[in-house]
Design a protein around this motif. Sequence first.
Motif, mmCIF file in Angstrom:
data_model
loop_
_atom_site.group_PDB
_atom_site.id
_atom_site.type_symbol
_atom_site.label_atom_id
_atom_site.label_comp_id
_atom_site.label_asym_id
_atom_site.label_seq_id
_atom_site.Cartn_x
_atom_site.Cartn_y
_atom_site.Cartn_z
ATOM 1 N N ALA A 267 0.736 -1.079 -0.023
ATOM 2 C CA ALA A 267 0.131 0.049 -0.097
ATOM 3 C C ALA A 267 0.667 1.381 0.058
ATOM 4 O O ALA A 267 0.615 2.231 -0.605
ATOM 5 N N ASN A 268 2.068 1.260 0.496
ATOM 6 C CA ASN A 268 2.926 2.300 0.669
ATOM 7 C C ASN A 268 3.763 2.461 -0.325
ATOM 8 O O ASN A 268 4.468 3.642 -0.678
ATOM 9 N N LYS A 269 3.998 1.306 -1.201
ATOM 10 C CA LYS A 269 4.577 1.693 -2.534
ATOM 11 C C LYS A 269 4.047 2.660 -3.585
ATOM 12 O O LYS A 269 2.903 2.542 -3.723
ATOM 13 N N PRO A 270 4.946 3.676 -3.788
ATOM 14 C CA PRO A 270 4.568 4.526 -4.869
ATOM 15 C C PRO A 270 3.951 4.159 -6.191
ATOM 16 O O PRO A 270 4.735 3.199 -6.633
ATOM 17 N N LYS A 271 2.740 4.501 -6.574
ATOM 18 C CA LYS A 271 2.197 3.985 -7.886
ATOM 19 C C LYS A 271 2.724 4.580 -8.877
ATOM 20 O O LYS A 271 2.902 5.821 -9.193
ATOM 21 N N THR A 272 3.006 3.735 -9.936
ATOM 22 C CA THR A 272 3.753 4.519 -11.310
ATOM 23 C C THR A 272 2.456 5.047 -12.046
ATOM 24 O O THR A 272 1.422 4.542 -12.203
ATOM 25 N N ILE A 273 2.874 6.272 -12.345
ATOM 26 C CA ILE A 273 1.969 7.154 -13.062
ATOM 27 C C ILE A 273 2.068 6.595 -14.523
ATOM 28 O O ILE A 273 3.183 7.247 -15.177
ATOM 29 N N ALA A 274 1.422 6.510 -15.397
ATOM 30 C CA ALA A 274 1.283 5.873 -16.614
ATOM 31 C C ALA A 274 1.151 7.455 -17.670
ATOM 32 O O ALA A 274 0.385 8.121 -17.318
ATOM 33 N N LYS A 275 2.080 7.554 -18.328
ATOM 34 C CA LYS A 275 2.408 8.790 -19.197
ATOM 35 C C LYS A 275 2.472 8.351 -20.680
ATOM 36 O O LYS A 275 3.102 7.416 -20.836
ATOM 37 N N THR A 276 2.321 9.385 -21.690
ATOM 38 C CA THR A 276 2.358 9.147 -22.854
ATOM 39 C C THR A 276 2.871 10.384 -23.632
ATOM 40 O O THR A 276 2.580 11.545 -23.101
ATOM 41 N N THR A 277 3.964 10.194 -24.577
ATOM 42 C CA THR A 277 4.321 11.299 -25.178
ATOM 43 C C THR A 277 3.555 11.421 -26.427
ATOM 44 O O THR A 277 3.396 10.274 -27.145
ATOM 45 N N VAL A 278 3.215 12.536 -26.871
ATOM 46 C CA VAL A 278 2.145 12.677 -28.089
ATOM 47 C C VAL A 278 2.619 14.020 -28.906
ATOM 48 O O VAL A 278 3.189 14.848 -28.482
ATOM 49 N N THR A 279 2.864 13.578 -30.110
ATOM 50 C CA THR A 279 3.042 14.671 -30.990
ATOM 51 C C THR A 279 1.761 14.844 -31.926
ATOM 52 O O THR A 279 0.969 14.020 -32.510
ATOM 53 N N LEU A 280 1.513 16.128 -31.898
ATOM 54 C CA LEU A 280 -0.035 16.620 -32.520
ATOM 55 C C LEU A 280 0.404 17.445 -33.802
ATOM 56 O O LEU A 280 1.371 18.204 -33.875
ATOM 57 N N ASP A 281 -0.288 17.243 -34.926
ATOM 58 C CA ASP A 281 -0.231 18.041 -36.073
ATOM 59 C C ASP A 281 -1.627 19.097 -36.149
ATOM 60 O O ASP A 281 -2.565 18.570 -35.974
ATOM 61 N N VAL A 282 -1.255 20.397 -35.964
ATOM 62 C CA VAL A 282 -2.269 21.310 -35.861
ATOM 63 C C VAL A 282 -2.180 21.957 -37.226
ATOM 64 O O VAL A 282 -1.281 22.751 -37.309
ATOM 65 N N LYS A 283 -3.259 21.861 -37.923
ATOM 66 C CA LYS A 283 -3.649 22.661 -39.178
ATOM 67 C C LYS A 283 -4.252 23.927 -39.379
ATOM 68 O O LYS A 283 -5.399 23.813 -38.293
ATOM 69 N N PRO A 284 -3.629 25.017 -39.793
ATOM 70 C CA PRO A 284 -4.322 26.000 -39.697
ATOM 71 C C PRO A 284 -5.176 26.242 -41.133
ATOM 72 O O PRO A 284 -5.403 25.197 -41.819
ATOM 73 N N TRP A 285 -6.080 27.543 -41.085
ATOM 74 C CA TRP A 285 -7.052 27.446 -42.255
ATOM 75 C C TRP A 285 -6.518 27.777 -43.357
ATOM 76 O O TRP A 285 -6.842 27.236 -44.311
ATOM 77 N N ASP A 286 -5.395 28.545 -43.471
ATOM 78 C CA ASP A 286 -4.818 28.907 -44.765
ATOM 79 C C ASP A 286 -3.317 29.695 -44.435
ATOM 80 O O ASP A 286 -2.770 29.730 -43.455
ATOM 81 N N ASP A 287 -2.851 29.999 -45.707
ATOM 82 C CA ASP A 287 -1.402 30.693 -45.299
ATOM 83 C C ASP A 287 -1.312 32.111 -44.814
ATOM 84 O O ASP A 287 -0.409 32.632 -44.554
ATOM 85 N N GLU A 288 -2.561 32.648 -44.618
ATOM 86 C CA GLU A 288 -2.550 33.770 -43.731
ATOM 87 C C GLU A 288 -2.805 33.600 -42.404
ATOM 88 O O GLU A 288 -2.771 34.593 -41.579
ATOM 89 N N THR A 289 -2.799 32.580 -41.721
ATOM 90 C CA THR A 289 -3.131 32.464 -40.308
ATOM 91 C C THR A 289 -1.640 32.776 -39.763
ATOM 92 O O THR A 289 -0.633 32.090 -40.071
ATOM 93 N N ASP A 290 -1.922 33.384 -38.750
ATOM 94 C CA ASP A 290 -0.660 33.849 -37.990
ATOM 95 C C ASP A 290 -0.391 32.507 -36.960
ATOM 96 O O ASP A 290 -0.883 32.259 -35.928
ATOM 97 N N MET A 291 0.825 31.817 -37.279
ATOM 98 C CA MET A 291 1.179 30.765 -36.844
ATOM 99 C C MET A 291 1.723 30.961 -35.599
ATOM 100 O O MET A 291 1.860 30.138 -34.660
ATOM 101 N N GLU A 292 2.511 32.261 -35.150
ATOM 102 C CA GLU A 292 2.946 32.653 -33.770
ATOM 103 C C GLU A 292 1.788 32.498 -32.719
ATOM 104 O O GLU A 292 2.033 32.095 -31.862
ATOM 105 N N VAL A 293 0.878 33.280 -33.114
ATOM 106 C CA VAL A 293 -0.226 33.272 -32.340
ATOM 107 C C VAL A 293 -0.934 31.980 -32.126
ATOM 108 O O VAL A 293 -1.448 31.448 -31.067
ATOM 109 N N LEU A 294 -1.114 31.325 -33.106
ATOM 110 C CA LEU A 294 -1.544 30.117 -33.028
ATOM 111 C C LEU A 294 -0.809 29.129 -32.191
ATOM 112 O O LEU A 294 -1.469 28.474 -31.204
ATOM 113 N N THR A 295 0.378 29.083 -32.249
ATOM 114 C CA THR A 295 1.560 28.469 -31.135
ATOM 115 C C THR A 295 1.188 28.601 -30.015
ATOM 116 O O THR A 295 0.928 27.974 -29.000
ATOM 117 N N LYS A 296 1.391 30.203 -29.649
ATOM 118 C CA LYS A 296 1.027 30.551 -28.351
ATOM 119 C C LYS A 296 0.090 30.152 -27.789
ATOM 120 O O LYS A 296 -0.141 29.774 -26.423
#
Length: 198
Positions: free
Chosen positions: A104-133
């Motif tokens: 009971a006192n043994k610390p439980k392992t926290i399951a974690k996942t590394t995820v890579t997301l692709d976030v697509k903007p509407w068009d070439d006029e989308t402000d990518m800096e604002v999107l990222t922020k």
Amino acid sequence: MSITLELPTALHILNGFLAENKFITSVEADNEVAKALGAAPAAEFTNVAAWYTQVKKDDAPAAAAAAEEDDDEIDLFGSDDEEVDEEAEKVKAQRLAEYQAKKANKPKTIAKTTVTLDVKPWDDETDMEVLTKSVKEIAMDGLLWGGSQLVAIGFGIKKLQINCVVEDDKVSMDDLSDKITELEDYVQSVDVAAMQKI
């Protein structure tokens, strides 16, 4: 004679001794030590396990012979065996309680996942800096943002590729994707490009 073994130290010593000796010193000593062990040792103690099996095998015919001799001597008023069994049960219960407490006192392992997301903007006029922020400002318990980069996908449009680490019990990928697509002025879609359990 009563023997008390301090496990697992005793098992390591006994395993080394039995690597060079088939038995301990006598049949009585073998039986006493086997009784003190109480049960077959873990497979990692190969010499002790083999010895224990042999002692128990030899002990079974002896017990059968003794039982035949004792059939005529039935003790109607009980014996000290009940006290011994009671003591053994107490020791067993105590060891079980100690094991449960340790587990009971043994610390439980926290399951974690590394995820890579692709976030697509509407068009070439989308402000990518604002999107990222804006994406990195999304906060959830169990979510940690990592590095990001802009990747060209054609016609002057770049997508945001961003890494994060999520605690599996706290963060649902559907919930995270929904939060990102709520940035509807900038985000057209979100896809999971890669996932890896840590």
